[in-house]
Enzyme design. Sequence first.
Site, PDB file in Angstrom:
ATOM      1  N   GLY A  98      -7.742 -24.192   2.769  1.00  0.00           N
ATOM      2  CA  GLY A  98      -7.825 -25.799   3.283  1.00  0.00           C
ATOM      3  C   GLY A  98      -8.842 -26.137   3.280  1.00  0.00           C
ATOM      4  O   GLY A  98      -9.915 -26.323   3.494  1.00  0.00           O
ATOM      5  N   SER A  99      -8.427 -27.246   4.289  1.00  0.00           N
ATOM      6  CA  SER A  99      -9.466 -28.684   4.833  1.00  0.00           C
ATOM      7  C   SER A  99     -10.384 -27.435   5.739  1.00  0.00           C
ATOM      8  O   SER A  99     -11.196 -28.831   5.571  1.00  0.00           O
ATOM      9  CB  SER A  99      -8.454 -29.667   5.900  1.00  0.00           C
ATOM     10  N   THR A 100     -10.422 -27.095   6.757  1.00  0.00           N
ATOM     11  CA  THR A 100     -11.317 -26.183   6.911  1.00  0.00           C
ATOM     12  C   THR A 100     -13.055 -26.184   6.204  1.00  0.00           C
ATOM     13  O   THR A 100     -14.117 -26.199   7.053  1.00  0.00           O
ATOM     14  CB  THR A 100     -11.508 -25.066   7.779  1.00  0.00           C
TER      15      THR A 100
END
Length: 720
Positions: A303-305
């Site tokens: 995801g956005s990490t």
Amino acid sequence: MFLVYGGLFFVLLGRFVFIQVTGTAEGQELLVKADSKYSRVQTLQASRGKILDRNGETIAEDTLSYKLIAVISPDATPDIKTPRHVVDSRKTAQALAPYLDMPEQEIEDLLNEKIKAGKYQVEFGKAGRDISHQTMNEIKALNLPGIIFFQDLKRIYPNGSFASHLIGFALKEEQEDGKAISVGKMGLEYIYDEELTGTPGKVEFKGDTKGFLLPNAEKMVTEAQDGNDIYLTIDKTIQNFLDDALTRAEEKYNPEQITAVVANPKTGEILAMSQRPTFNPNTREGLTTNWLNEVVENTIEPGSTFKIFTLAAAIEEGKWNPNDTYKSGSYTLYDRTINDATVGGWGTISFLEGFQRSSNVSMAYLLNRIGDTTFIEYTKLFGFGEKTGIDLPHETPGIINDRYPVNRLTTTYGQGSTVTPIQLIQGVTAIANKGVMMKPYVIDKIVNPNTGEIVNDHVPEEKQSPISAKTADQVKEILASTVTSEHGTAKRFKLNGYTSAGKTGTAQIAKPGGGYYWGRNLFLYSFLGMAPVEDPQLVVFVAVHKPDLKLTEVGADAVSEIFNSVTENSLKYLNIKPENVELENPIEMPNVVGENLIESQSLLESQGLKTVIIGQAENVVEQFPTAGTKVVARGTVFLKGQGEIQLPNFTGWSKRNLMLYKTLSNVPIEIVGEGFVTSQSLTAGSIVSDTSPIVVQLATPKETAIVPKIEEEAETVPQD
């Protein structure tokens, strides 16, 4: 008659002479036969090596236990009035059943079977091993004839559920010779089984039929060689902080799974690693079908990490301008449209605000600027798509999916490609460590306890730097803004007293048969961060899978409660000064060894330092910190003199300072708990000696209202 008996005499005489000369009779070597009749060998057990944390605190070790044996042969009883063998199988089985993990009837049948077979004694396999001292005494109190005990070794894990999927466990297994030894079955116990396994010794001697040493007989002793001790990079205190936080989150949010790692970005050392569900290695309670260490053996779509690494690539390539703007909301590539988390987006915003809001569309526009091929090259430079090389088994490399343009697009925000948590930790060390990426590792050193030789000494290993120091610092500042900005998605990750930086993640979880789960309780929520921002000492990754969220809760609640608790407590434990503590100019520690103790104390205190005196008389024989070390103003220094030791007030001391005092004073201090001192068994001012036992109780800041004495930490200033 004379001739007959005379002939027999000469035949016997000839036989005697033949035996005397050849040493054989009927083809058998008589010396060998006699030797075998009287030779006795006793095995000396070797302990399995210990597993210890970075400070030498025990994580796994062998401890004394007992093995139960039933002597069933009447030959063991010289006097029938005091039987030394089992005389009543049923009564014996009834008495033993409550203490052994074996049904009464099975015990009785085993005894009768071996008695019928003419055996001398009976062992009860697993049920008769690993008996505690208390249980042994309770069985002895029954006065059962023929029941005896032998000392044995049992593998124990004194911390219970403590990094269990990392440490693993060992179990006793019977060998071909009928003897049982501990064999690693999982985790470090399994992968380092050969190094941990010791070599038994033996005692060889001549003995009578009852096994007693014959008069004037000599013994030959071959000493047992214990297995090697393995020291980990894991810090027991930080691991406890992590395990406690994960347990609280598991109880509160009932997620399908939690994974978390804490590391030192300057060295790559793993300080803590854990997951939920977990198990107790002493009993294996909680161990079901998942034997995988999720940090290294399983992959996730991050995801956005992952946007951290997309941002780093854009800055390094000179394609990032935080003030440039774009239209948020959606982005179409051929026949595929991607969307921001907020339907319709936030209108036209800057790229900086887009990153702070975790805009997927901003990543698409950055990819256009970077270029597909260049972006994929950067993912490889950060170590994704290949194993990190961590010293743990079965590491999986993950897959960076660059088959089609849309795959490269979704990879920029962490969907469609897979990584491991340990890869994320490795990658973020480059951001926290001025562009230098460090290889993660968990084995500090392997030591032979029999000789003290260091068999394997691990040193930090730098990997290729994917970005410059300037880029790393810029990324770090932008990550810090996600915590401090009004638009930031990481506002919940603001720490008390310390600055933090990082990136949140909300990832869809792939279904086994294809497609993705959807729903606020079906996402993977994560955070990849560091602290303090000025000079990161810790990098932390936390992922919570499918938490059970209330209507008033969001996924970041579960993740931030873990990150904030672990990071704050760990920084305090590591004596990292909070940002709101004013630090004066550092003081260079003078050399006072050999100087008068009282005069040295006055000199140091006149410079604004606090002193702890060990011994009340004569000159200084040892000091900490050593001469030339730069010490923070109002910091604490230790001066060791001679004579009687007067106990200080430990209240508020950190565990590190307490251990320094213990080492310098040689006073046997028993430290109970983690965190900061709340009480001590001997009052301050008491005169102690090296035989006076002192119990000091510690508690974490969340367990007590005690405010840590920040000014009393023995902190030194790193020198460039």
